[in-house]
Design an enzyme around this catalytic site. Sequence first.
Site, PDB file in Angstrom:
ATOM      1  CB  CYS A 195     -17.394  27.422 -15.482  1.00 59.19           C
ATOM      2  SG  CYS A 195     -18.323  28.182 -14.147  1.00 59.19           S
ATOM      3  CB  CYS A 206     -16.468  28.368 -19.288  1.00 62.83           C
ATOM      4  SG  CYS A 206     -15.114  28.468 -18.119  1.00 62.83           S
ATOM      5  CB  CYS A 230      -7.855  21.541 -14.412  1.00 66.62           C
ATOM      6  SG  CYS A 230      -8.919  22.814 -15.116  1.00 66.62           S
TER       7      CYS A 230
END
Length: 281
Positions: A123, A199, A207
């Site tokens: 998150c 989230c 990422c």
Amino acid sequence: MEKETLASLTALGHPQRLAIFRLLMRRYPDAVPAGEIGAALSLKPSTASVYLSSLLDAGLITQKRQGTSLLYAIHMTALQRVFDYLLLDCCRGRPEVCSPLSQFTASGVIPMSGEKLSVLFLCTGNSARSIFAEAILRREAGDRFEVYSAGTYPSAEINRFALDVLRQKGHDISGLRAKNAREFTGQGAPAFDFVFTVCNRAANEECPAWEGQPITAHWGMADPVKATGTDAEKSLAFQNAYGTLFNRIKAFSALPLDTLDRMSLQKAIDALSRTKAGETA
């Protein structure tokens, strides 16, 4: 079908349209507001609208209205038709040549990276939701999973309400800490079998490219840290977040991972994103 496939590939040939497509893939099966997409990718509303229209015309995404907002999601059925066409026509039905899934075993079952499967929960702050997930899976199935959590922009410490909930639920909190996602990249980092974002902001971000192509899923949910009101009202928000994650993780740990092929497993894990507190999968 060739015309539709060419339109899809052409639409993805622009870097910003591709960035939108990748964001929506990370958020699947969510439908994401246009404003959130534009904000995540630093696009002007007018520019985002043009790119979204191109992807919509190519049949790669869907659009629906919710109140005054337009929400967009991946058109998975259409996307699967494109993949099928490329595999069956261009690759002449030889998945061992064209498909990245050829890295998996002949039976299609995911290989174990070690004696235990390795799971990372991501998150933004790593102060509540991903910490909850780490603690829950470790307690529920720590004999079968190595469990980690991290934040893309980690907080200095775990939220006090989150710690209170974990204590109330009987978790050992002695080893928990907020961690940066960078700790889990590069040489010596664990090889993950599963990476879950919990989230929306973390899922919206680009990422790291996780080694070994782990199975990924987005289990987005409201951030209890942003809850307002009295301490009792804030505590309730954290309790609800914990309950939602507990149900999802309980169902995840019960999946027959040693018998499901990758596509079946991905479908089952995506379905868990709709499980809420007090519900069963």
